[in-house]
Design a protein around this motif. Structure first.
Motif, PDB file in Angstrom:
ATOM      1  N   CYS A 250      13.496  -3.341 -10.425  1.00  0.00           N
ATOM      2  CA  CYS A 250      12.753  -4.449  -9.828  1.00  0.00           C
ATOM      3  C   CYS A 250      11.292  -4.049  -9.655  1.00  0.00           C
ATOM      4  CB  CYS A 250      13.331  -4.799  -8.459  1.00  0.00           C
ATOM      5  SG  CYS A 250      15.032  -5.370  -8.542  1.00  0.00           S
ATOM      6  N   CYS A 251      10.458  -5.061  -9.517  1.00  0.00           N
ATOM      7  CA  CYS A 251       9.038  -4.821  -9.302  1.00  0.00           C
ATOM      8  C   CYS A 251       8.532  -5.786  -8.239  1.00  0.00           C
ATOM      9  CB  CYS A 251       8.264  -5.033 -10.597  1.00  0.00           C
ATOM     10  SG  CYS A 251       6.498  -4.656 -10.465  1.00  0.00           S
ATOM     11  N   SER A 252       7.635  -5.294  -7.414  1.00  0.00           N
ATOM     12  CA  SER A 252       6.932  -6.172  -6.477  1.00  0.00           C
ATOM     13  C   SER A 252       5.440  -6.012  -6.731  1.00  0.00           C
ATOM     14  CB  SER A 252       7.277  -5.835  -5.023  1.00  0.00           C
ATOM     15  OG  SER A 252       6.871  -4.539  -4.696  1.00  0.00           O
ATOM     16  N   TYR A 253       4.731  -7.127  -6.571  1.00  0.00           N
ATOM     17  CA  TYR A 253       3.291  -7.093  -6.798  1.00  0.00           C
ATOM     18  C   TYR A 253       2.616  -8.240  -6.068  1.00  0.00           C
ATOM     19  CZ  TYR A 253       4.820 -10.216 -10.603  1.00  0.00           C
ATOM     20  OH  TYR A 253       5.420 -11.201 -11.352  1.00  0.00           O
ATOM     21  N   TRP A 254       1.333  -8.066  -5.869  1.00  0.00           N
ATOM     22  CA  TRP A 254       0.498  -9.060  -5.205  1.00  0.00           C
ATOM     23  C   TRP A 254      -0.230  -9.871  -6.268  1.00  0.00           C
ATOM     24  CZ3 TRP A 254       1.145  -9.010   0.001  1.00  0.00           C
ATOM     25  CH2 TRP A 254       1.664  -7.841   0.554  1.00  0.00           C
ATOM     26  N   ILE A 255      -0.261 -11.172  -6.089  1.00  0.00           N
ATOM     27  CA  ILE A 255      -1.026 -12.025  -6.984  1.00  0.00           C
ATOM     28  C   ILE A 255      -2.280 -12.476  -6.248  1.00  0.00           C
ATOM     29  CG2 ILE A 255      -1.080 -14.185  -8.272  1.00  0.00           C
ATOM     30  CD1 ILE A 255       1.910 -13.859  -8.779  1.00  0.00           C
ATOM     31  N   GLU A 256      -3.420 -12.068  -6.776  1.00  0.00           N
ATOM     32  CA  GLU A 256      -4.718 -12.451  -6.206  1.00  0.00           C
ATOM     33  C   GLU A 256      -5.268 -13.583  -7.058  1.00  0.00           C
ATOM     34  OE1 GLU A 256      -7.008  -8.845  -6.249  1.00  0.00           O
ATOM     35  OE2 GLU A 256      -5.810  -7.941  -4.646  1.00  0.00           O
ATOM     36  N   GLU A 257      -4.997 -14.797  -6.628  1.00  0.00           N
ATOM     37  CA  GLU A 257      -5.333 -15.968  -7.436  1.00  0.00           C
ATOM     38  C   GLU A 257      -6.833 -16.124  -7.655  1.00  0.00           C
ATOM     39  OE1 GLU A 257      -3.276 -19.373  -5.964  1.00  0.00           O
ATOM     40  OE2 GLU A 257      -1.326 -18.495  -6.407  1.00  0.00           O
ATOM     41  N   GLN A 258      -7.621 -15.920  -6.632  1.00  0.00           N
ATOM     42  CA  GLN A 258      -9.078 -16.092  -6.777  1.00  0.00           C
ATOM     43  C   GLN A 258      -9.660 -15.126  -7.805  1.00  0.00           C
ATOM     44  OE1 GLN A 258     -10.074 -18.860  -5.755  1.00  0.00           O
ATOM     45  NE2 GLN A 258     -11.085 -18.647  -3.782  1.00  0.00           N
ATOM     46  N   ALA A 259      -9.221 -13.881  -7.744  1.00  0.00           N
ATOM     47  CA  ALA A 259      -9.729 -12.858  -8.665  1.00  0.00           C
ATOM     48  C   ALA A 259      -8.966 -12.843  -9.990  1.00  0.00           C
ATOM     49  CB  ALA A 259      -9.638 -11.475  -8.010  1.00  0.00           C
ATOM     50  N   HIS A 260      -7.867 -13.598 -10.064  1.00  0.00           N
ATOM     51  CA  HIS A 260      -7.021 -13.670 -11.248  1.00  0.00           C
ATOM     52  C   HIS A 260      -6.474 -12.278 -11.608  1.00  0.00           C
ATOM     53  CE1 HIS A 260      -5.706 -16.894 -13.824  1.00  0.00           C
ATOM     54  NE2 HIS A 260      -5.751 -16.093 -14.865  1.00  0.00           N
ATOM     55  N   ARG A 261      -6.006 -11.579 -10.551  1.00  0.00           N
ATOM     56  CA  ARG A 261      -5.467 -10.219 -10.723  1.00  0.00           C
ATOM     57  C   ARG A 261      -4.030 -10.163 -10.245  1.00  0.00           C
ATOM     58  NH1 ARG A 261      -8.996  -5.543  -8.676  1.00  0.00           N
ATOM     59  NH2 ARG A 261      -7.651  -5.828  -6.878  1.00  0.00           N
ATOM     60  N   VAL A 262      -3.267  -9.248 -10.842  1.00  0.00           N
ATOM     61  CA  VAL A 262      -1.896  -8.961 -10.444  1.00  0.00           C
ATOM     62  C   VAL A 262      -1.866  -7.479 -10.095  1.00  0.00           C
ATOM     63  CG1 VAL A 262       0.523  -9.026 -11.122  1.00  0.00           C
ATOM     64  CG2 VAL A 262      -1.082 -10.667 -12.106  1.00  0.00           C
ATOM     65  N   VAL A 263      -1.642  -7.167  -8.810  1.00  0.00           N
ATOM     66  CA  VAL A 263      -1.733  -5.784  -8.325  1.00  0.00           C
ATOM     67  C   VAL A 263      -0.336  -5.261  -8.025  1.00  0.00           C
ATOM     68  CG1 VAL A 263      -2.761  -4.258  -6.612  1.00  0.00           C
ATOM     69  CG2 VAL A 263      -3.996  -6.321  -7.347  1.00  0.00           C
ATOM     70  N   CYS A 264       0.108  -4.283  -8.796  1.00  0.00           N
ATOM     71  CA  CYS A 264       1.458  -3.737  -8.631  1.00  0.00           C
ATOM     72  C   CYS A 264       1.596  -2.999  -7.308  1.00  0.00           C
ATOM     73  CB  CYS A 264       1.772  -2.793  -9.784  1.00  0.00           C
ATOM     74  SG  CYS A 264       3.491  -2.227  -9.778  1.00  0.00           S
ATOM     75  N   ASP A 265       2.692  -3.267  -6.634  1.00  0.00           N
ATOM     76  CA  ASP A 265       3.031  -2.573  -5.397  1.00  0.00           C
ATOM     77  C   ASP A 265       4.020  -1.445  -5.681  1.00  0.00           C
ATOM     78  OD1 ASP A 265       2.999  -2.329  -2.475  1.00  0.00           O
ATOM     79  OD2 ASP A 265       5.079  -3.011  -2.609  1.00  0.00           O
ATOM     80  N   THR A 266       5.127  -1.783  -6.356  1.00  0.00           N
ATOM     81  CA  THR A 266       6.122  -0.751  -6.637  1.00  0.00           C
ATOM     82  C   THR A 266       7.115  -1.172  -7.708  1.00  0.00           C
ATOM     83  OG1 THR A 266       7.668   0.799  -5.601  1.00  0.00           O
ATOM     84  CG2 THR A 266       7.801  -1.473  -4.880  1.00  0.00           C
ATOM     85  N   PHE A 267       7.660  -0.181  -8.388  1.00  0.00           N
ATOM     86  CA  PHE A 267       8.845  -0.323  -9.230  1.00  0.00           C
ATOM     87  C   PHE A 267       9.942   0.442  -8.519  1.00  0.00           C
ATOM     88  CE2 PHE A 267       5.570  -0.806 -12.500  1.00  0.00           C
ATOM     89  CZ  PHE A 267       6.068  -1.869 -13.228  1.00  0.00           C
ATOM     90  N   THR A 268      11.150  -0.086  -8.553  1.00  0.00           N
ATOM     91  CA  THR A 268      12.270   0.627  -7.962  1.00  0.00           C
ATOM     92  C   THR A 268      13.569   0.144  -8.585  1.00  0.00           C
ATOM     93  OG1 THR A 268      13.243   1.353  -5.867  1.00  0.00           O
ATOM     94  CG2 THR A 268      12.676  -0.983  -6.049  1.00  0.00           C
ATOM     95  N   THR A 269      14.586   0.961  -8.485  1.00  0.00           N
ATOM     96  CA  THR A 269      15.918   0.569  -8.941  1.00  0.00           C
ATOM     97  C   THR A 269      16.728   0.200  -7.711  1.00  0.00           C
ATOM     98  OG1 THR A 269      15.797   2.015 -10.862  1.00  0.00           O
ATOM     99  CG2 THR A 269      17.987   1.309 -10.153  1.00  0.00           C
ATOM    100  N   LEU A 270      17.281  -0.999  -7.727  1.00  0.00           N
ATOM    101  CA  LEU A 270      18.109  -1.483  -6.623  1.00  0.00           C
ATOM    102  C   LEU A 270      19.500  -1.819  -7.147  1.00  0.00           C
ATOM    103  CD1 LEU A 270      15.554  -3.915  -4.936  1.00  0.00           C
ATOM    104  CD2 LEU A 270      16.114  -1.579  -4.245  1.00  0.00           C
ATOM    105  N   THR A 271      20.440  -1.942  -6.232  1.00  0.00           N
ATOM    106  CA  THR A 271      21.778  -2.345  -6.626  1.00  0.00           C
ATOM    107  C   THR A 271      21.970  -3.823  -6.339  1.00  0.00           C
ATOM    108  OG1 THR A 271      22.656  -1.633  -4.484  1.00  0.00           O
ATOM    109  CG2 THR A 271      22.797  -0.065  -6.295  1.00  0.00           C
ATOM    110  N   ARG A 272      22.729  -4.468  -7.194  1.00  0.00           N
ATOM    111  CA  ARG A 272      23.029  -5.892  -7.036  1.00  0.00           C
ATOM    112  C   ARG A 272      24.105  -6.048  -5.978  1.00  0.00           C
ATOM    113  NH1 ARG A 272      20.648  -9.413 -10.507  1.00  0.00           N
ATOM    114  NH2 ARG A 272      19.849  -8.546 -12.412  1.00  0.00           N
ATOM    115  N   PRO A 273      24.166  -7.143  -5.287  1.00  0.00           N
ATOM    116  CA  PRO A 273      23.290  -8.300  -5.422  1.00  0.00           C
ATOM    117  C   PRO A 273      21.960  -8.048  -4.723  1.00  0.00           C
ATOM    118  CG  PRO A 273      24.929  -8.755  -3.739  1.00  0.00           C
ATOM    119  CD  PRO A 273      25.244  -7.391  -4.315  1.00  0.00           C
ATOM    120  N   LEU A 274      20.932  -8.735  -5.225  1.00  0.00           N
ATOM    121  CA  LEU A 274      19.581  -8.575  -4.670  1.00  0.00           C
ATOM    122  C   LEU A 274      19.375  -9.493  -3.502  1.00  0.00           C
ATOM    123  CD1 LEU A 274      17.470  -8.224  -7.903  1.00  0.00           C
ATOM    124  CD2 LEU A 274      18.318  -6.434  -6.419  1.00  0.00           C
TER     125      LEU A 274
END
Length: 99
Positions: free
Chosen positions: A75-99
């Protein structure tokens, strides 16, 4: 000539990917799949993810095709900065289902 949408600028994905690889030692195939997925964020960072409640512009989701083991998914989490048109990665991680 039709206008094409401006691509989103990915930020911090390489550093977070390297940290995930160092921490979790994924297979080469899984590493390639996750790396290729990063490029899909340039066209549409909203595709296949959901906004996390309680956080302004934090998005999270599983990476399609990254299921491995019995119940694991990258899985990945990230911030979307709409004004700057940027996608800033927070983290990648492996999780177990169900999410």
């Amino acid at each position: 000539m039709p206008d094409t949408p401006e691509p989103w600028v990915p930020v911090n994905f390489v550093e977070r990917l390297d940290l995930w690889i160092e921490t979790e030692s994924p297979s080469d195939d899984l590493r390639r799949l996750v790396t290729a997925w990063i490029f899909t964020r340039i066209d549409d960072p909203y595709q296949g993810v959901r906004r996390e409640p309680g956080f302004a512009n934090l998005w999270f989701g599983p990476i399609p095709g990254s299921e491995h083991g019995e119940w694991a998914v990258v899985c990945c989490s990230y911030w979307i900065e709409e004004q700057a048109h940027r996608v800033v990665c927070d983290t990648f991680t492996t999780l177990t289902r169900p999410l």
